[in-house]
Design a protein around this motif. Structure first.
Motif, PDB file in Angstrom:
ATOM      1  N   CYS A  16       0.832  -1.194   0.000  1.00 51.52           N
ATOM      2  CA  CYS A  16       0.000   0.000   0.000  1.00 51.52           C
ATOM      3  C   CYS A  16       0.874   1.254   0.000  1.00 51.52           C
ATOM      4  O   CYS A  16       1.927   1.274   0.639  1.00 51.52           O
ATOM      5  CB  CYS A  16      -0.881   0.048   1.236  1.00 51.52           C
ATOM      6  N   CYS A  19       3.034   2.549   3.202  1.00 49.93           N
ATOM      7  CA  CYS A  19       3.388   1.438   4.079  1.00 49.93           C
ATOM      8  C   CYS A  19       4.848   1.525   4.512  1.00 49.93           C
ATOM      9  O   CYS A  19       5.723   1.893   3.731  1.00 49.93           O
ATOM     10  CB  CYS A  19       3.162   0.123   3.352  1.00 49.93           C
ATOM     11  N   GLN A  50       2.668  -9.783   3.760  1.00 52.58           N
ATOM     12  CA  GLN A  50       3.077  -8.585   3.021  1.00 52.58           C
ATOM     13  C   GLN A  50       4.585  -8.390   3.149  1.00 52.58           C
ATOM     14  O   GLN A  50       5.291  -8.165   2.171  1.00 52.58           O
ATOM     15  CB  GLN A  50       2.358  -7.349   3.572  1.00 52.58           C
ATOM     16  N   CYS A 199       1.480  -0.214   9.618  1.00 51.90           N
ATOM     17  CA  CYS A 199       0.625  -0.732   8.545  1.00 51.90           C
ATOM     18  C   CYS A 199      -0.507   0.263   8.394  1.00 51.90           C
ATOM     19  O   CYS A 199      -1.388   0.332   9.261  1.00 51.90           O
ATOM     20  CB  CYS A 199       0.072  -2.102   8.927  1.00 51.90           C
ATOM     21  N   VAL A 200      -0.471   1.044   7.326  1.00 46.57           N
ATOM     22  CA  VAL A 200      -1.452   2.127   7.197  1.00 46.57           C
ATOM     23  C   VAL A 200      -2.857   1.613   6.914  1.00 46.57           C
ATOM     24  O   VAL A 200      -3.840   2.306   7.159  1.00 46.57           O
ATOM     25  CB  VAL A 200      -1.048   3.161   6.111  1.00 46.57           C
TER      26      VAL A 200
END
Ligand SMILES: Cc1ncc(C[n+]2csc(CCOP(=O)(O)OP(=O)(O)O)c2C)c(N)n1
Ligand SMILES: Cc1ncc(C[n+]2csc(CCOP(=O)(O)OP(=O)(O)O)c2C)c(N)n1
Ligand code: SF4
Ligand code: SF4
Ligand SMILES: [Mg+2]
Ligand SMILES: [Mg+2]
Lengths: 284, 574, 574, 284
Positions: A16, A19, A50, A199-200
């Motif tokens: 993302c 991130c 991720q 972690c946005v």
């Protein structure tokens, strides 16, 4: 060596925007370049998540294995070819959750590998469930009433296991991250680098800002060689200490293996003597 | 009990029965080795409980002047070492069985036919109760008419690494035992059996565990990581012992998941690697098997079967994990399964397993069982120096792609550090470079790439072993460890119309299997399980449903007599 | 591309395509729910990448006045939200497709036929770029001729739990969108399709995940422990959400091994328990499955398939774990496998799974896939209050034996604390009391006890669903999620000689399956895998080898058109 | 209550004569009798190994599960029926090796169960391989060159995980063993009791005598409530401290579960309302 050597050019990165993983990727590249390890001797091993996609974005050898299972293949690789620089990296769920048993026993085994954990305190790839490091009360689609399991403290556990190198850093400070990663890779033996990473998308509590407010640097007088004080340091969770928390010089797994006692060359260059095997067959 | 009339297997069968910890194993190795060194053909197998002391275990040692390789029910000489021994072997004892017992140890028994052998007493007079077993060896070697010289020099060398006092103790124990043994009057049937036993030239004495281990080294194995689990642990132990003499890393992993993943890492780095495990441990490796399929990473997996489900009977035998191994792993990818029946196949097929794994970049299974790994027998020595290895690893270049697509589906395999290329292997679906992809066309191509290897793999299938007359109408079909048992039973039948088909590769099957099955009028599957898993596999692969099955699932191996009598009943109605 | 001529599925198909994180899901739920509340029949399914932001995903929403329940290739209206959208859907777009695109977002495209919809711009004028999706919903609902009142009141209630400002924002966004949508001139084919859509009475809108979850609660499930894994996580999430309203413990375990073992503990203590997982996670549970077999401990295992091997394609669909589930576990023991095709079966069979697990003290599987769990559709509501549960737990007495031997093989099941007896369950082979035994006879009896339950289990097999004329000569055979796709394709064929046989229980098979297969002259298996696993299972169980297979293994579900054209080709040669 | 209530009479016990397991069995019986917990409320959960056979020799309910997997079913049982006294016991290989991940996460979860580990520093049932707690240099048929993995220190790790009760005792002192087991069972929350147990068949190093020489009792002034000092105490391995090393009062897993917030009764007495389910079906 230049950082760009590890660049894969214009590729699609599955993270993302915003991130913390991007900062880790850049730091890794810089450190690899700084250390001038020949590319052909660097192997990344990752699990699934991720974080575990990182090797896909690097020009290195990699073994992208199963969720939670980065450390065993990393140990296998290192023991078969000790010339390789082996870096096992993954997320907090992968390393401390599914892979918890390997985490423990790999530390006991002490192969000369670096273990980078992107600790975003959440399961990113599977969309936001609690990870072992999630804070008490953290709400998720599964933990509908908030997390009730005591957060896993990787540093304290690593110290309890007499890990040979234990450190924490934070994506908000690339310089610090590079410094720590470099020390970890240079360290002979297992080296844990727990990286606090926002972690946005799924962790709205432990944000970049939150981490900035809840971390501090261990000062230069801090002595990482004392196990008991390292433990007390590791227990601090109101404000997470950043830096090398613990270090010792245990012999590595590979150097204690029989196959390397007389012959330091990689195992793969050797073959068994078939005549000796024929003799063995008739031995009784 | 099943009827056993008509089948009287050759040689002398000595059964030692006692509690765990009483040293039956020592008698077994001493006596078997002694017989072997004397030049007899010898077979020995054990059945033992999942405990360290107590309970009741037994070992059978068969001795003959021609090869003996199978378990039989009949006991010619029973050496009873514990009170439970008599009851435990009751159904195997006949009026022709000579029973030797240390009545001091087993207590008074109202049976005149039992010959008292004062093992404990003699041992104590010699100097230590520990050598009671050596006394027994002395008695038995005298009964077997092994010259005293041979016995003494063997006992000497057997204990040669121990202190002189230990050697001396055992020498006097065995001598005392020999004197006792010489005085025993043997029943005529045993005398007759013994008289036919002659000396042989140098033989080879191996059990399944050692065969698999030597086969692995012959196949170039340089890495094994495993977690202890009966009855598979022997391979890890043997290779560990041999690691002083051969370049191999043997690592006890924290669990089976670690074991297979370490082995895959080792394989990626360029070692020929394996794991050894059993049912429950293998169950934990199944995600790793699937990973091997996806990474196209060679690995050899030895599964020594024991009875399940779950913990089941940890130290006993069964053949009920065939289907688990055949279908293990989520998703679809090729594999090979060898099921050696003889120790020679144990060596050859484990050797081949490593070469097939490497050639096709797949997981290859060696599927055995407790009976196979724990049974020893002597046989003509073989030359293994002809078993060569083919190495397939290539030096990479800058443009190296780990999963390059081509006709065969087999991409050249590089390893890190050897060449200028980068080697990327990936558990996610990937493109030719090894990078994650979700492209639908690439996905289809990669699935096809992996599966099409099966075509070439099939061409290298090991043909089944056929024993019998070309035109036999009945075929007894078996796989894995049962071959020698079936063979001896069918020999007993002495019927030209009955042949044997043994598969030492059960997947993929050699086309000959179908040919054999199509020619016969009656097929009988012999399997150590409760549902006939191989019968199903044969049906799946050949479309032919074998009519009959002889199954056993009580944890014990078949005996020659059981197979004989069941065949007899099937074929002749009784 | 396969030929699709001749098959033109009913209703309007709207496809939203964009990057992860662009909010396609919001449009999906808004639009699908809106259509559903308006009284349309609606179907929606998504295909998405294993990432959180970026990439390219798409969702199909079909709207019609009669039931629509299957994925089709055809796109009537494409809403392209990202530059990659056009390429991604290229092969599904025809000259009849109306393409709407926010050219600001996707960039200039040299195609006059694309209708520009200024989502971003409008959203910004309304007040926030986040509501771009709501603008799209407005446009589409105008196009679908849903009255503005209906739209507004729905949007109101949809956001009712949010702050007033959020509600207001969305109301103006949807209104602006509506105005734009009303002005769009629709091509005649779409107008025609839309005109036929009428209002329906109250329907039921469910996806597979919700069906399984509701089925579980209906079956009395009070405990679920699992580890997140796409696409199976939804069941754990749904039950967790519902745990505020129903008495159920939902626990995220540290790994899949813990999950199944916790569930077995919960079952032992008396809860009806389950796990939900997918291929790789299930692989880790296999030792636990074997434990369930040995303990005779009821447990329900939901496996939502995704493409393997290994990590494979985490968010996509496949039917390649049938054999893994069928043969999972070392040793031999009975099991049941349900493969629901409709959401109704999802409820009913999950309910039945809990009752079968309890009745026979076995592991019962509900085997689905990503396509099944992620696809929604509306259908006539059903009455589930008739789904009752039978409870089999008995109060124990002092002499209670957990594994009492009897004719049926099903021993009365007690739980700790309920009664005066002690409940001992054992992973080792055990006697009637649950204590370890190595007795060979007891072993055989226990193996037989466990296996003979299969006989009764077979009697309760769910019959296959047959669709077609009684005397049809061709049968299209499918299992699990593909039923609606096959059904619509066969309807398109409009051929009385072609029938459908769908198995919602694949093991053990109902005897009718064999009856149907024996009557036909041509069989075609439709499977979302590369090797035809169900074809093999049918052969194993019925001895009939279905001649043809239609397979797909690229990670996507079949489309109605693909099945149609492949059937067409097979049956009519083109 | 009398100890004999738990006796199974004249049965065959599969342990070696002289094994430390006998003492544990007797201690367990005494403690259960002392605590007067109704038999019908006691559930033992074990894995696989020699230690794990203990429940077979007791008149109690038991769940004899898989090797390494005692803790998850124990958690499942306790959460479904909190009235039960649940005791998970097994060997060191089982709990710390194969079961290491459950050990970690069960401590975090903190169900009110007692976790007894027979720590003989060896794999007994499989005949003498190294266990996670085997000493460095310990020779076995597999570790032919001696153990090279750092011994696993269960107490230190439990403290690092903030376990709610951590203790060690020794089969050589039945009175101490009983005292500790009693405290552990009475403790509300997860309680670890690591029992040093000689294996006369396979561990010729860590014998009864050796343990006597290498243990000592923590004295009465020792405060087990301080995590840092508990860690230092746990680290002592030249002479192993015996006693309660660490204790805290974290809330238990069960009591935090939604199902028990309003209704304290066991879950198994409840049924879902089918009418509410019918409504759910039509909810959208
Ligand atoms: C055996 C198995 N179980 C579960 C999964 C699903 N899974 C993939 S990634 C992941 C967790 C990701 O969290 P973390 O490791 O913290 O990485 P992040 O995405 O947060 O970087 C899970 C549960 C899997 N791939 N394999
Ligand atoms: C999955 C699995 N792996 C391995 C085994 C074999 N096994 C049984 S007990 C045991 C270890 C026993 O050691 P420990 O737990 O220390 O118990 P002890 O016998 O020493 O009391 C092992 C490896 C098994 N039963 N299951
Ligand atoms: S989900 Fe979280 S961890 Fe994953 S890429 Fe997005 S922000 Fe980063
Ligand atoms: S092997 Fe060791 S631990 Fe097991 S019973 Fe014997 S002495 Fe005890
Ligand atoms: Mg994470
Ligand atoms: Mg132990």
């Amino acid at each position: 060596m230049t950082k760009s050597l590890f660049d894969r050019g214009k590729i699609d990165i599955a993270w993302c925007p915003g991130c913390g993983n991007y900062a880790i990727l850049e730091a890794v590249k810089s450190v690899l370049a700084d250390l001038a390890i020949p590319q052909k001797h660097i192997v990344f091993v990752s699990g699934i998540g991720q974080a575990a996609k990182l090797p896909q974005y690097l020009k290195v050898h990699y073994f992208n294995g199963l969720h939670g299972r980065a450390l065993p293949p990393a140990t296998g690789i290192k023991s078969v070819n000790p010339k390789l620089t082996v870096i096992a990296e993954s997320g907090d769920g992968d390393m401390y959750g599914e892979g918890g048993n390997h985490f423990i026993h790999c530390i006991r085994r002490n192969p000369d590998i670096t273990n980078i954990v992107h600790n975003n305190m959440v399961y990113g790839l599977t969309k936001g469930q609690a990870s072992p490091t999630s804070s008490l009360g953290f709400h998720t689609p599964i933990q509908v009433n908030g997390v009730i399991l005591e957060p896993f403290n990787p540093l304290a556990i690593a110290v309890a296991l007499d890990a040979s190198f234990v450190a924490r850093t934070f994506t908000g400070d690339p310089t610090h991250m590079q410094k720590i990663l470099k020390l970890a890779i240079q360290h002979k033996g297992y080296a844990l680098v727990d990286i606090l990473q926002p972690c946005v998308s799924f962790n709205k509590i432990n944000t970049l800002h939150w981490f900035k407010e809840h971390t501090y640097y261990v000062d230069s007088s801090y002595n990482p060689r004392n196990r008991s004080s390292a433990f007390s340091k590791a227990l601090e969770m109101d404000h997470f200490p950043l830096g090398v928390i613990f270090q010792n010089n245990r012999p590595t797994f590979e150097e204690q293996l029989l196959v390397y006692k007389k012959n330091k060359n990689s195992l793969i260059t050797r073959q068994h003597d078939i005549k000796k095997l024929q003799e063995l067959l008739l031995e009784n | 009990m099943t009827k056993k009339g008509g089948c009287d297997p050759k040689g002398v069968s000595i059964v030692l029965c006692g509690a765990a910890g009483q040293g039956i194993q020592t008698v077994e190795s001493l006596l078997a080795l002694l017989a072997y060194h004397t030049g007899f053909f010898v077979f020995s197998t054990k059945e033992y409980m999942s405990r360290v002391r107590g309970g009741v275990n037994s070992t059978e040692i068969r001795i003959a002047s021609s090869p003996v390789k199978a378990y039989i029910d009949r006991i010619d000489i029973l050496v009873a070492l514990s009170p439970e021994s008599i009851l435990h072997t009751y159904h195997r004892v006949s009026k022709n069985t000579m029973i030797l017992a240390d009545t001091e140890a087993i207590g008074k028994i109202k049976d005149d036919s039992i010959v008292d052998i004062p093992l404990q007493k003699v041992a104590k007079t010699v100097g230590s109760p520990v050598v009671a077993n050596t006394v027994a060896v002395g008695i038995l070697s005298a009964m077997l008419k092994i010259p005293l010289d041979t016995v003494l020099s063997f006992v000497h060398s057997f204990f040669s690494k121990k202190k002189q006092t230990v050697v001396d103790l055992n020498i006097s124990a065995v001598t005392k035992g020999y004197t006792i043994g010489k005085k025993l009057s043997l029943p005529p049937n045993i005398i007759e059996k013994l008289s036919s036993i002659g000396n042989q030239k140098k033989l080879m004495l191996l059990n399944g565990t050692r065969a698999i281990s030597i086969g692995a080294l012959t196949g170039g194995c340089s890495f094994i990581s495993s977690y202890p689990m009966s009855p598979s642990t022997g391979v890890l132990t043997t290779l560990s012992q041999l690691s002083h003499r051969f370049d191999i890393i043997t690592e006890q992993a924290e669990d089976e998941i670690a074991a297979i993943n370490m082995a895959l890492g080792a394989s990626y780095a360029g070692a020929r690697s394996m794991v050894t495990t059993s049912g429950g441990g293998f169950a934990l490796m199944i995600e790793g098997v699937s990973l091997a399929g996806m990474l196209e990473q060679p690995v050899v997996i030895h599964v020594a079967q024991r009875p399940g489900p779950a913990t089941g009977l940890p130290t006993r035998t069964e053949q009920a994990d065939l289907e688990l191994v055949l279908y293990a792993g989520h998703g679809e990818f090729p594999r090979v399964i060898y099921t050696p029946g003889t120790v020679l196949e144990g060596i050859q097929l484990t050797h081949k397993a490593f070469n097939m794994a490497d050639a096709y970049q797949i997981p290859v299974f060696v599927l055995t069982d407790q009976y196979f790994v724990d049974s020893y027998y002597s046989s003509e020595p073989v030359d293994i120096t002809t078993l060569s290895n083919e190495y397939y690893v290539e030096t990479t270049t800058k443009r190296y792609n780990r999963y390059a697509l081509n006709k065969s589906g087999i991409s050249p395999r590089g390893i890190p550090g050897q060449g200028t290329g980068l080697v990327a292997v990936d558990s996610d679906e990937h493109d030719e470079t090894g990078r994650i992809t979700e492209d639908v066309h690439m996905r289809s191509q990669m699935v096809e790439k992996r599966l099409k290897k099966l075509k070439e793999i099939k061409k290298e299938a090991v043909p089944p072993t056929f024993i019998g007359k070309k035109n036999c109408s009945t075929l007894v079909i078996c796989w894995g460890s049962t071959i020698h048992i079936v063979n001896e039973a069918v020999e007993c039948l002495d019927d030209d119309t009955v042949g044997i088909l043994h598969c030492s590769q059960v997947y993929p099957l050699h086309p000959d299997v179908k040919k054999y099955l199509s020619k016969i009028s009656l097929g009988i599957c012999v399997e150590n399980n409760a549902t006939g898993q191989f019968q199903r596999l044969l049906f799946r692969e050949t479309g032919i449903m074998v009519e009959h099955k002889i199954l056993q699932y009580n944890g014990l191996p078949f005996s020659v007599e059981t197979i004989y009598s069941q065949l007899h009943q099937l074929l002749r109605g009784g």
